[in-house]
Design a protein around this motif. Sequence first.
Motif, PDB file in Angstrom:
ATOM      1  N   ARG A 168      47.814  28.716  16.491  1.00 53.33           N
ATOM      2  CA  ARG A 168      47.063  28.512  15.254  1.00 53.33           C
ATOM      3  C   ARG A 168      47.091  27.048  14.815  1.00 53.33           C
ATOM      4  O   ARG A 168      46.456  26.696  13.825  1.00 53.33           O
ATOM      5  CB  ARG A 168      47.620  29.404  14.147  1.00 53.33           C
ATOM      6  N   THR A 169      47.847  26.237  15.529  1.00 52.86           N
ATOM      7  CA  THR A 169      47.950  24.819  15.198  1.00 52.86           C
ATOM      8  C   THR A 169      47.124  23.970  16.151  1.00 52.86           C
ATOM      9  O   THR A 169      46.439  23.037  15.741  1.00 52.86           O
ATOM     10  CB  THR A 169      49.417  24.355  15.259  1.00 52.86           C
ATOM     11  N   VAL A 170      47.170  24.304  17.444  1.00 54.91           N
ATOM     12  CA  VAL A 170      46.502  23.507  18.479  1.00 54.91           C
ATOM     13  C   VAL A 170      45.556  24.397  19.277  1.00 54.91           C
ATOM     14  O   VAL A 170      45.953  25.448  19.776  1.00 54.91           O
ATOM     15  CB  VAL A 170      47.527  22.861  19.434  1.00 54.91           C
ATOM     16  N   GLY A 171      44.318  23.962  19.397  1.00 54.28           N
ATOM     17  CA  GLY A 171      43.360  24.611  20.288  1.00 54.28           C
ATOM     18  C   GLY A 171      43.070  23.684  21.446  1.00 54.28           C
ATOM     19  O   GLY A 171      42.649  22.545  21.240  1.00 54.28           O
ATOM     20  N   ALA A 172      43.339  24.146  22.660  1.00 56.95           N
ATOM     21  CA  ALA A 172      43.177  23.295  23.842  1.00 56.95           C
ATOM     22  C   ALA A 172      42.133  23.884  24.775  1.00 56.95           C
ATOM     23  O   ALA A 172      42.050  25.103  24.949  1.00 56.95           O
ATOM     24  CB  ALA A 172      44.507  23.142  24.574  1.00 56.95           C
ATOM     25  N   MET A 173      41.362  23.006  25.394  1.00 52.39           N
ATOM     26  CA  MET A 173      40.299  23.418  26.314  1.00 52.39           C
ATOM     27  C   MET A 173      40.426  22.571  27.570  1.00 52.39           C
ATOM     28  O   MET A 173      40.180  21.366  27.546  1.00 52.39           O
ATOM     29  CB  MET A 173      38.939  23.178  25.641  1.00 52.39           C
ATOM     30  N   PHE A 174      40.856  23.224  28.662  1.00 51.59           N
ATOM     31  CA  PHE A 174      41.068  22.504  29.913  1.00 51.59           C
ATOM     32  C   PHE A 174      40.223  23.055  31.052  1.00 51.59           C
ATOM     33  O   PHE A 174      39.467  22.331  31.676  1.00 51.59           O
ATOM     34  CB  PHE A 174      42.545  22.538  30.319  1.00 51.59           C
ATOM     35  N   ASP A 175      40.361  24.339  31.344  1.00 48.07           N
ATOM     36  CA  ASP A 175      39.754  24.923  32.544  1.00 48.07           C
ATOM     37  C   ASP A 175      38.570  25.796  32.168  1.00 48.07           C
ATOM     38  O   ASP A 175      38.726  26.841  31.520  1.00 48.07           O
ATOM     39  CB  ASP A 175      40.801  25.754  33.300  1.00 48.07           C
ATOM     40  N   ALA A 176      37.361  25.378  32.566  1.00 48.73           N
ATOM     41  CA  ALA A 176      36.152  26.131  32.220  1.00 48.73           C
ATOM     42  C   ALA A 176      36.001  27.408  33.042  1.00 48.73           C
ATOM     43  O   ALA A 176      35.059  28.156  32.843  1.00 48.73           O
ATOM     44  CB  ALA A 176      34.921  25.251  32.420  1.00 48.73           C
ATOM     45  N   ASN A 177      36.919  27.677  33.978  1.00 50.99           N
ATOM     46  CA  ASN A 177      36.808  28.868  34.828  1.00 50.99           C
ATOM     47  C   ASN A 177      37.943  29.863  34.589  1.00 50.99           C
ATOM     48  O   ASN A 177      38.184  30.728  35.420  1.00 50.99           O
ATOM     49  CB  ASN A 177      36.791  28.448  36.298  1.00 50.99           C
ATOM     50  N   LEU A 185      39.127  27.699  19.631  1.00 51.53           N
ATOM     51  CA  LEU A 185      38.960  27.766  18.179  1.00 51.53           C
ATOM     52  C   LEU A 185      39.466  29.064  17.555  1.00 51.53           C
ATOM     53  O   LEU A 185      39.438  29.211  16.328  1.00 51.53           O
ATOM     54  CB  LEU A 185      37.477  27.606  17.827  1.00 51.53           C
ATOM     55  N   LEU A 186      39.953  30.000  18.369  1.00 51.75           N
ATOM     56  CA  LEU A 186      40.328  31.327  17.850  1.00 51.75           C
ATOM     57  C   LEU A 186      41.301  31.253  16.677  1.00 51.75           C
ATOM     58  O   LEU A 186      41.134  31.944  15.679  1.00 51.75           O
ATOM     59  CB  LEU A 186      40.948  32.167  18.973  1.00 51.75           C
ATOM     60  N   GLY A 187      42.329  30.431  16.796  1.00 53.15           N
ATOM     61  CA  GLY A 187      43.351  30.366  15.756  1.00 53.15           C
ATOM     62  C   GLY A 187      42.994  29.480  14.585  1.00 53.15           C
ATOM     63  O   GLY A 187      43.845  29.201  13.743  1.00 53.15           O
ATOM     64  N   ASP A 188      41.729  29.031  14.505  1.00 57.07           N
ATOM     65  CA  ASP A 188      41.289  28.100  13.467  1.00 57.07           C
ATOM     66  C   ASP A 188      42.236  26.898  13.399  1.00 57.07           C
ATOM     67  O   ASP A 188      42.760  26.560  12.338  1.00 57.07           O
ATOM     68  CB  ASP A 188      41.236  28.816  12.112  1.00 57.07           C
ATOM     69  N   PRO A 189      42.469  26.233  14.557  1.00 59.93           N
ATOM     70  CA  PRO A 189      43.528  25.229  14.645  1.00 59.93           C
ATOM     71  C   PRO A 189      43.177  23.943  13.911  1.00 59.93           C
ATOM     72  O   PRO A 189      42.003  23.599  13.735  1.00 59.93           O
ATOM     73  CB  PRO A 189      43.635  24.975  16.151  1.00 59.93           C
ATOM     74  N   ARG A 190      44.222  23.220  13.511  1.00 58.52           N
ATOM     75  CA  ARG A 190      44.039  21.923  12.858  1.00 58.52           C
ATOM     76  C   ARG A 190      43.920  20.800  13.882  1.00 58.52           C
ATOM     77  O   ARG A 190      43.521  19.688  13.543  1.00 58.52           O
ATOM     78  CB  ARG A 190      45.225  21.624  11.931  1.00 58.52           C
ATOM     79  N   VAL A 191      44.276  21.084  15.140  1.00 63.23           N
ATOM     80  CA  VAL A 191      44.236  20.070  16.197  1.00 63.23           C
ATOM     81  C   VAL A 191      43.456  20.634  17.376  1.00 63.23           C
ATOM     82  O   VAL A 191      43.701  21.768  17.800  1.00 63.23           O
ATOM     83  CB  VAL A 191      45.664  19.668  16.649  1.00 63.23           C
ATOM     84  N   LEU A 192      42.530  19.842  17.917  1.00 60.93           N
ATOM     85  CA  LEU A 192      41.749  20.257  19.077  1.00 60.93           C
ATOM     86  C   LEU A 192      41.903  19.229  20.189  1.00 60.93           C
ATOM     87  O   LEU A 192      41.705  18.027  19.980  1.00 60.93           O
ATOM     88  CB  LEU A 192      40.272  20.389  18.709  1.00 60.93           C
TER      89      LEU A 192
END
Length: 299
Positions: free
Chosen positions: A79-88, A148-155
Amino acid sequence: MTGERLAIEVSRLTKRYGDATVVRDLTFTVAPGVVTGFLGPNGAGKTTTMRMMTGLVSPSSGTATIGGLPYARLAEPARTVGAMFDANAFHPGHTARDHLRVYAAMSGCPDGRVTELLDLLGFTGAADRRTRGFSTGMRQRLNLATALLGDPRVLLLDEPGNGLDPAGMSWLRDLLRRLADEGRTVLISSHVLSEVQQLVDDLVVIRRGELVAAGPLSRLAGPPTVLVTSPDAAALAAALPAGAVEPAGPGQLRVRGLDAPAVADLAAAHRLRVHELVTAHADLERLFLDLTSDPVAAP
């Protein structure tokens, strides 16, 4: 965590794999409330650095903290960090809705958040399609929805625009700008420099795992110049401050240190004709190449 402004602080971060050092002594800050671009050539260490921020890779030395804490010590990391690394990173038999529900359950998010994100990310008509049939752009949107699921403050977004068409890129720019304007901390890596230039406020640039520049894009790129087209170019050049002007072609001048209205006012005061005034911002591609190219060895 709602409403908190959480900076990312990277201090002397280093990662070695055997004899290879892929990240070396990195120190920089990613501020909340702005979009920060994380740039570097392929293999510069960007993804490794972002993975160290989220605890997916352990640093050899140094620290990366979020709101003053390492990722492992955050009370609610999802809920703090939303990370996006692997599109698969999708089960091919799952639908988009299935995928988000699994991750929502893991992070303690209600199902209502899944519906909200399906609408926000434009998945209303594809929510119940199997991910095996998704295009690269659709996978990117679903990956972003997961972050974005956790409505994070950091992306932390690694190449979020990969596979998006022009309309998708425009949508992504608007979304990330809105999230930053809400006080969130947004760090993106990208190779599409034209898009980065339209979006980011700050830059962090690395080469061979080392920091080469960090700060506001406006400062790193330098002030804009004004391109002037005038049949009285020679007289206008003489009227402008010494050192502020240089020829840019027949009947054209490049002016530094003055904005377009100031150049127009000066021309009017001297009764000089101006046919065109164009404000030209520094080219991020040129800046990137200057910062990251290996110096040419002297003969």
